[in-house]
Design an enzyme around this catalytic site. Structure first.
Site, PDB file in Angstrom:
ATOM      1  N   CYS A   1       0.832  -1.207   0.000  1.00 16.10           N
ATOM      2  CA  CYS A   1       0.000   0.000   0.000  1.00 16.10           C
ATOM      3  C   CYS A   1       0.868   1.259   0.000  1.00 16.10           C
ATOM      4  O   CYS A   1       1.800   1.373   0.801  1.00 16.10           O
ATOM      5  CB  CYS A   1      -0.908  -0.011   1.227  1.00 16.10           C
ATOM      6  SG  CYS A   1      -1.927   1.460   1.379  1.00 16.10           S
TER       7      CYS A   1
ATOM      8  N   CYS B   1      -1.447   5.993   6.945  1.00 15.37           N
ATOM      9  CA  CYS B   1      -2.776   5.555   7.395  1.00 15.37           C
ATOM     10  C   CYS B   1      -2.640   4.732   8.675  1.00 15.37           C
ATOM     11  O   CYS B   1      -1.671   4.016   8.858  1.00 15.37           O
ATOM     12  CB  CYS B   1      -3.400   4.726   6.274  1.00 15.37           C
ATOM     13  SG  CYS B   1      -4.824   3.768   6.753  1.00 15.37           S
TER      14      CYS B   1
ATOM     15  N   CYS C   1      -7.764   0.342  -0.837  1.00 23.06           N
ATOM     16  CA  CYS C   1      -7.345  -0.249   0.435  1.00 23.06           C
ATOM     17  C   CYS C   1      -7.160  -1.742   0.215  1.00 23.06           C
ATOM     18  O   CYS C   1      -8.031  -2.407  -0.349  1.00 23.06           O
ATOM     19  CB  CYS C   1      -8.395   0.015   1.508  1.00 23.06           C
ATOM     20  SG  CYS C   1      -8.058  -0.870   3.044  1.00 23.06           S
TER      21      CYS C   1
ATOM     22  N   GLN D   1     -19.243 -10.315  12.071  1.00 24.74           N
ATOM     23  CA  GLN D   1     -17.777 -10.378  12.007  1.00 24.74           C
ATOM     24  C   GLN D   1     -17.281  -9.871  10.660  1.00 24.74           C
ATOM     25  O   GLN D   1     -17.833 -10.216   9.618  1.00 24.74           O
ATOM     26  CB  GLN D   1     -17.307 -11.820  12.225  1.00 24.74           C
ATOM     27  CG  GLN D   1     -17.472 -12.314  13.652  1.00 24.74           C
ATOM     28  CD  GLN D   1     -16.325 -11.904  14.567  1.00 24.74           C
ATOM     29  OE1 GLN D   1     -15.514 -11.056  14.220  1.00 24.74           O
ATOM     30  NE2 GLN D   1     -16.257 -12.488  15.737  1.00 24.74           N
TER      31      GLN D   1
ATOM     32  N   TYR E   1     -22.078 -13.137  26.512  1.00 24.86           N
ATOM     33  CA  TYR E   1     -21.729 -12.103  25.535  1.00 24.86           C
ATOM     34  C   TYR E   1     -22.010 -12.631  24.121  1.00 24.86           C
ATOM     35  O   TYR E   1     -21.146 -12.606  23.249  1.00 24.86           O
ATOM     36  CB  TYR E   1     -20.257 -11.693  25.651  1.00 24.86           C
ATOM     37  CG  TYR E   1     -19.779 -11.380  27.055  1.00 24.86           C
ATOM     38  CD1 TYR E   1     -20.000 -10.140  27.637  1.00 24.86           C
ATOM     39  CD2 TYR E   1     -19.078 -12.333  27.803  1.00 24.86           C
ATOM     40  CE1 TYR E   1     -19.547  -9.855  28.922  1.00 24.86           C
ATOM     41  CE2 TYR E   1     -18.629 -12.054  29.086  1.00 24.86           C
ATOM     42  CZ  TYR E   1     -18.862 -10.823  29.642  1.00 24.86           C
ATOM     43  OH  TYR E   1     -18.412 -10.542  30.906  1.00 24.86           O
TER      44      TYR E   1
ATOM     45  N   ASP F   1     -17.407 -14.969  24.994  1.00 27.92           N
ATOM     46  CA  ASP F   1     -16.797 -14.190  23.909  1.00 27.92           C
ATOM     47  C   ASP F   1     -16.939 -12.711  24.272  1.00 27.92           C
ATOM     48  O   ASP F   1     -17.711 -11.975  23.671  1.00 27.92           O
ATOM     49  CB  ASP F   1     -17.509 -14.516  22.587  1.00 27.92           C
ATOM     50  CG  ASP F   1     -16.875 -13.812  21.391  1.00 27.92           C
ATOM     51  OD1 ASP F   1     -15.829 -13.156  21.566  1.00 27.92           O
ATOM     52  OD2 ASP F   1     -17.438 -13.906  20.281  1.00 27.92           O
TER      53      ASP F   1
ATOM     54  N   CYS G   1     -10.569 -11.318  21.974  1.00 33.05           N
ATOM     55  CA  CYS G   1      -9.944 -10.410  21.010  1.00 33.05           C
ATOM     56  C   CYS G   1      -8.784  -9.644  21.642  1.00 33.05           C
ATOM     57  O   CYS G   1      -8.196  -8.779  21.002  1.00 33.05           O
ATOM     58  CB  CYS G   1     -10.975  -9.446  20.429  1.00 33.05           C
ATOM     59  SG  CYS G   1     -11.784  -8.423  21.671  1.00 33.05           S
TER      60      CYS G   1
END
EC number: 2.1.1.-
Length: 460
Positions: free
Chosen positions: A77, A83, A166, A290, A319, A388, A415
């Protein structure tokens, strides 16, 4: 005696990079003093200019690579360094996967204080093609010197870096952005000024269903009236294959929240349809879904495998969001109870279950740490619990409630390796042990990693 800091701001230093930081930045030492250097690779000798000095560390800007690592690669990129979207394009993909596995392991040891000698740690599940994987993109539209700009925010700022292509969003989104730029230029459409609160176009959101090819375009506007919208609709519908709906979302508040409350369907449908595995989902502009559907399927398949269901088990899904994991679990469970604090997500979960003909799920609105103890008080005993949680991890009280219910298996989807490790440390003190750890690369080219962990009750 106060410690002498061996570096000075604005000075250049040669630094050997011996490790990676949390988001993939290089870490080196000068006289045992830690220096973080963005875009430097482990094993390199670099020249860096010190741009910030704290008591215990400094931040350097990469000036030159003196000795280059064989793990370095050329970013694809052209705006990569401007960015804020990607952090690891300069690192070979095999090394990105290794970095993410090591990041998880280090957190488990350092934060969770876990003995990993008998734990199976798998290699990170990567992608065959780690580009163009995102099914959703949100781009701010601003104004500079009277001209509208579309792009991404520069890291830690609200300066918009213009983008034509992108490399981590679906390529059809790139095509739509070029058309919108053409429309803006042709008809002199105003970008939004976040300081004055004036201007027409605030954000562009594009969602694509990978399995069906359906595309949704959302124009977030500051005003109800959008000049020349008919011309834009014509451009998009004649030049973009798979377009299913064009929606105007009106947000005239001075806020960083992207979407407003009111929506008008300008053309076509207000939802698109996609699948994860065999399950069908209707996705609106506001639906949680997702962003990497290819890796999501791998993640959920691992969750189903770890749950080890035989059709006789009661499962709690804490969750649960819009119920995507719950649906996967329902295939092999007796009953699945999903709990989620966001009412709209629970409504979506119920719709998703109904349209897939699933009758062995029950969805509850509320905090997991409050609703799961209520289920246990009613005498509902789970054999398996899946969590989660958001980035902040699980509430401590929830972990205690789960341990008191004594399920044989806990599956933790995370995550954030740091909060995951903290929570696993708590569970290890409550009679549970980690059996297996599986990192999943949900976001290639970035420093983020998803992890799924199999946790078993220790039967004395």
């Amino acid at each position: 005696m106060e410690k002498v800091i061996p570096v000075k701001k604005n000075n250049d230093y040669e630094i050997y990079i011996d490790d990676f930081g949390n988001m993939g930045e290089g870490i080196g030492k000068i006289d045992n003093f830690t220096v973080f250097v963005k875009d430097a690779v482990k094993g390199e000798k670099v020249r860096a200019k010190i741009i910030k000095v704290n008591k215990s560390f400094a931040i350097g800007k990469l000036i030159d690579i003196i000795e280059k690592s064989q793990d370095r690669t050329e970013p694809v990129c052209s705006i990569y360094k401007k960015c804020g979207g990607c952090q690891l394009q300069h690192l070979k993909y095999t090394e990105q996967l290794e970095f993410k596995k090591n990041k998880v392991v280090e957190c488990l040891k350092r934060i969770g204080k876990l003995d990993l000698s008998s734990v199976r740690i798998n290699e990170t599940i990567g992608m065959e093609d780690p580009y163009f994987y995102r099914n959703k993109v949100q781009l701010p539209v601003g104004e500079t010197a009277g001209e509208a700009k579309i792009g991404f925010y520069r890291e830690r700022s609200h300066e918009i870096i213009e983008v034509d292509k992108c490399f981590i969003q679906d390529d059809s989104a790139n095509e739509i952005i070029l058309l919108i730029k053409r429309w803006i230029k042709e008809f002199n459409i105003e970008g939004y000024n976040e300081y004055s609160g004036k201007g027409t176009l605030r954000h562009i959101m594009i969602r694509k269903a990978f399995k069906t090819g359906q595309i949704m375009l959302v124009l977030v506007t500051n005003t109800e009236n959008v000049p020349h919208k008919k011309e834009l609709i014509h451009m998009i519908t004649t030049e973009i294959q798979g377009i299913k709906g064009i929606i105007q979302n009106i947000n005239n508040k001075k806020t960083n929240v992207i979407l407003g409350q009111r929506e008008i369907t300008l053309w076509g449908e207000s939802t698109i349809e996609d699948y994860i595995g065999e399950f069908k989902f209707n996705i609106s502009s506001k639906s949680f879904f997702q962003v990497n559907p290819i890796q999501t399927e791998k993640l959920y398949s691992a969750a189903l495998k770890y749950a080890g269901l035989t059709g006789k088990e009661v499962v709690f899904d804490a969750y649960c969001g819009t119920g995507t994991i719950s649906l996967f679990l329902s295939q092999n469970a007796k009953k699945v109870y999903g709990v989620e604090i966001i009412p709209e997500a629970i409504e979506n979960a119920k719709i998703n279950a109904k349209q897939n003909g699933i009758e062995n799920t029950e969805f509850i609105v509320g905090k997991s740490e409050e609703e799961i103890p209520k289920l246990i008080e009613k005498g509902i005993a789970p054999e398996v619990v899946v969590v989660d949680p958001p980035r902040k991890g699980c509430e401590k009280s929830l972990l205690h409630s789960i341990a008191e219910a004594s399920p044989k298996t806990i599956v933790y989807v995370s995550c954030d390796p740091a909060t995951l490790s903290r929570d696993l440390g708590i569970l290890s003190e409550l009679g549970y042990e980690v059996n297996e750890v599986q990192p999943v690369d949900m976001f290639p080219m970035t420093g983020h990693v998803e992890t799924i962990v199999l946790i078993k009750r220790v039967d004395k």
